[in-house]
Scaffold this motif. Structure first.
Motif, PDB file in Angstrom:
ATOM      1  N   TYR A 123       0.848  -1.181   0.000  1.00  0.00           N
ATOM      2  CA  TYR A 123       0.000   0.000   0.000  1.00  0.00           C
ATOM      3  C   TYR A 123       0.888   1.237   0.000  1.00  0.00           C
ATOM      4  CZ  TYR A 123      -3.705  -3.272   1.127  1.00  0.00           C
ATOM      5  OH  TYR A 123      -4.584  -4.320   1.096  1.00  0.00           O
ATOM      6  N   LYS A 164      -0.658   4.629   0.240  1.00  0.00           N
ATOM      7  CA  LYS A 164      -1.273   5.672   1.056  1.00  0.00           C
ATOM      8  C   LYS A 164      -2.402   5.040   1.871  1.00  0.00           C
ATOM      9  CE  LYS A 164      -2.126  10.537   0.838  1.00  0.00           C
ATOM     10  NZ  LYS A 164      -2.151  11.691  -0.053  1.00  0.00           N
ATOM     11  N   ILE A 165      -2.224   5.083   3.178  1.00  0.00           N
ATOM     12  CA  ILE A 165      -3.171   4.456   4.091  1.00  0.00           C
ATOM     13  C   ILE A 165      -3.885   5.547   4.859  1.00  0.00           C
ATOM     14  CG2 ILE A 165      -3.403   2.936   6.097  1.00  0.00           C
ATOM     15  CD1 ILE A 165      -0.721   1.622   5.068  1.00  0.00           C
ATOM     16  N   MET A 166      -5.201   5.547   4.769  1.00  0.00           N
ATOM     17  CA  MET A 166      -5.999   6.517   5.507  1.00  0.00           C
ATOM     18  C   MET A 166      -6.581   5.836   6.736  1.00  0.00           C
ATOM     19  SD  MET A 166      -9.380   8.690   4.370  1.00  0.00           S
ATOM     20  CE  MET A 166     -10.582   7.388   4.615  1.00  0.00           C
ATOM     21  N   GLU A 203       2.554   6.349   3.124  1.00  0.00           N
ATOM     22  CA  GLU A 203       2.130   7.562   3.815  1.00  0.00           C
ATOM     23  C   GLU A 203       0.909   7.225   4.655  1.00  0.00           C
ATOM     24  OE1 GLU A 203       0.170  11.944   2.948  1.00  0.00           O
ATOM     25  OE2 GLU A 203       1.244  10.934   1.331  1.00  0.00           O
ATOM     26  N   LEU A 258      -2.328   8.837   6.273  1.00  0.00           N
ATOM     27  CA  LEU A 258      -3.216   9.995   6.218  1.00  0.00           C
ATOM     28  C   LEU A 258      -4.227   9.877   7.351  1.00  0.00           C
ATOM     29  CD1 LEU A 258      -4.401  12.543   4.864  1.00  0.00           C
ATOM     30  CD2 LEU A 258      -5.730  10.998   3.391  1.00  0.00           C
ATOM     31  N   PRO A 310     -10.693   9.330  -0.089  1.00  0.00           N
ATOM     32  CA  PRO A 310      -9.843   8.373  -0.816  1.00  0.00           C
ATOM     33  C   PRO A 310      -9.623   8.747  -2.294  1.00  0.00           C
ATOM     34  CG  PRO A 310     -11.379   7.201   0.579  1.00  0.00           C
ATOM     35  CD  PRO A 310     -11.781   8.646   0.628  1.00  0.00           C
ATOM     36  N   GLN A 334      -7.349  11.984  -2.436  1.00  0.00           N
ATOM     37  CA  GLN A 334      -6.002  11.818  -1.883  1.00  0.00           C
ATOM     38  C   GLN A 334      -5.246  10.597  -2.405  1.00  0.00           C
ATOM     39  OE1 GLN A 334      -4.544  14.025   0.353  1.00  0.00           O
ATOM     40  NE2 GLN A 334      -6.328  15.323   0.019  1.00  0.00           N
ATOM     41  N   VAL A 383      -5.916   7.321  -1.887  1.00  0.00           N
ATOM     42  CA  VAL A 383      -5.810   6.315  -0.824  1.00  0.00           C
ATOM     43  C   VAL A 383      -6.040   4.926  -1.407  1.00  0.00           C
ATOM     44  CG1 VAL A 383      -6.956   5.483   1.283  1.00  0.00           C
ATOM     45  CG2 VAL A 383      -6.522   7.933   0.971  1.00  0.00           C
ATOM     46  N   ASP A 384      -5.199   3.955  -1.004  1.00  0.00           N
ATOM     47  CA  ASP A 384      -5.422   2.581  -1.470  1.00  0.00           C
ATOM     48  C   ASP A 384      -5.747   1.609  -0.335  1.00  0.00           C
ATOM     49  OD1 ASP A 384      -2.820   2.631  -0.519  1.00  0.00           O
ATOM     50  OD2 ASP A 384      -1.902   1.964  -2.381  1.00  0.00           O
ATOM     51  N   ILE A 387      -8.078   1.895   3.483  1.00  0.00           N
ATOM     52  CA  ILE A 387      -8.773   2.628   4.542  1.00  0.00           C
ATOM     53  C   ILE A 387      -8.785   1.732   5.773  1.00  0.00           C
ATOM     54  CG2 ILE A 387     -10.954   3.655   5.319  1.00  0.00           C
ATOM     55  CD1 ILE A 387     -11.686   3.966   2.315  1.00  0.00           C
ATOM     56  N   CYS A 404     -11.471   1.163  -2.637  1.00  0.00           N
ATOM     57  CA  CYS A 404     -10.186   0.553  -2.287  1.00  0.00           C
ATOM     58  C   CYS A 404     -10.391  -0.461  -1.155  1.00  0.00           C
ATOM     59  CB  CYS A 404      -9.188   1.635  -1.871  1.00  0.00           C
ATOM     60  SG  CYS A 404      -9.662   2.545  -0.384  1.00  0.00           S
TER      61      CYS A 404
END
Length: 158
Positions: free
Chosen positions: A5, A7-9, A35, A37, A102, A105, A107-108, A110, A138
């Motif tokens: 991953y 970008k993780i939100m 990253e 988020l 997502p 930004q 995001v891949d 959540i 995602c």
């Protein structure tokens, strides 16, 4: 082949469930060199019932959200998670967390805490986590346990 991953939100709101999600999200972000988020959505629907609403409540909610996010950022950096950003949005949390943030930004993954609602509350208002699972484009990881994969004592009764 392992999924990486970028970008993780993690949705944070100050709840115990969000704290568990944050703890695990830091670890997942570091393992993936991703990253992290931190997302907080201020539910403006709560202000609609206040007849004397003059912006003060929104300002207070925003200031509290900023302080909460700064605390999470500091903790993440102390934990070794270098790539950390945050975002505050306003409106209904469900579509913001599931779709809008997502998409905006990139995001891949959540990550969010399991609902704190009981069965009756879920029936009438539905949980954010349930909505996100159904509508996100995602991957979604719903966190129910602590870092030792144990259900926290205060969640056993829910």
């Amino acid at each position: 082949m392992l999924q990486n991953y970028r970008k993780i939100m993690v949705a944070v709101d100050g709840s115990t469930e969000a704290e568990l999600a944050f703890q695990k999200a830091m670890n997942v972000a570091m393992r993936n060199d991703a990253e992290l988020l931190l997302a907080h959505v201020i539910d403006t629907r709560a202000f609609q019932s206040v007849s004397s609403f003059d912006g003060v409540l929104a300002e207070q909610a925003t200031e509290m959200a900023k302080q909460t996010l700064e605390g999470y950022k500091k903790q993440a950096k102390e934990h070794g998670c270098e790539k950390v950003s945050s975002i505050i949005e306003y409106g209904s949390p469900k579509p913001w967390i599931a779709k809008q943030i997502p998409e905006d930004q990139g995001v891949d993954l959540i990550m969010l805490g399991a609902t704190g609602l009981n069965a009756v509350e879920r029936l009438f208002i539905g949980s954010v986590s349930e909505y996100v699972i159904r509508h996100a484009a995602c991957d979604v990881l719903v966190v129910r346990t602590d870092l030792e994969n144990k259900v926290p004592v205060d969640q056993d009764d829910k």
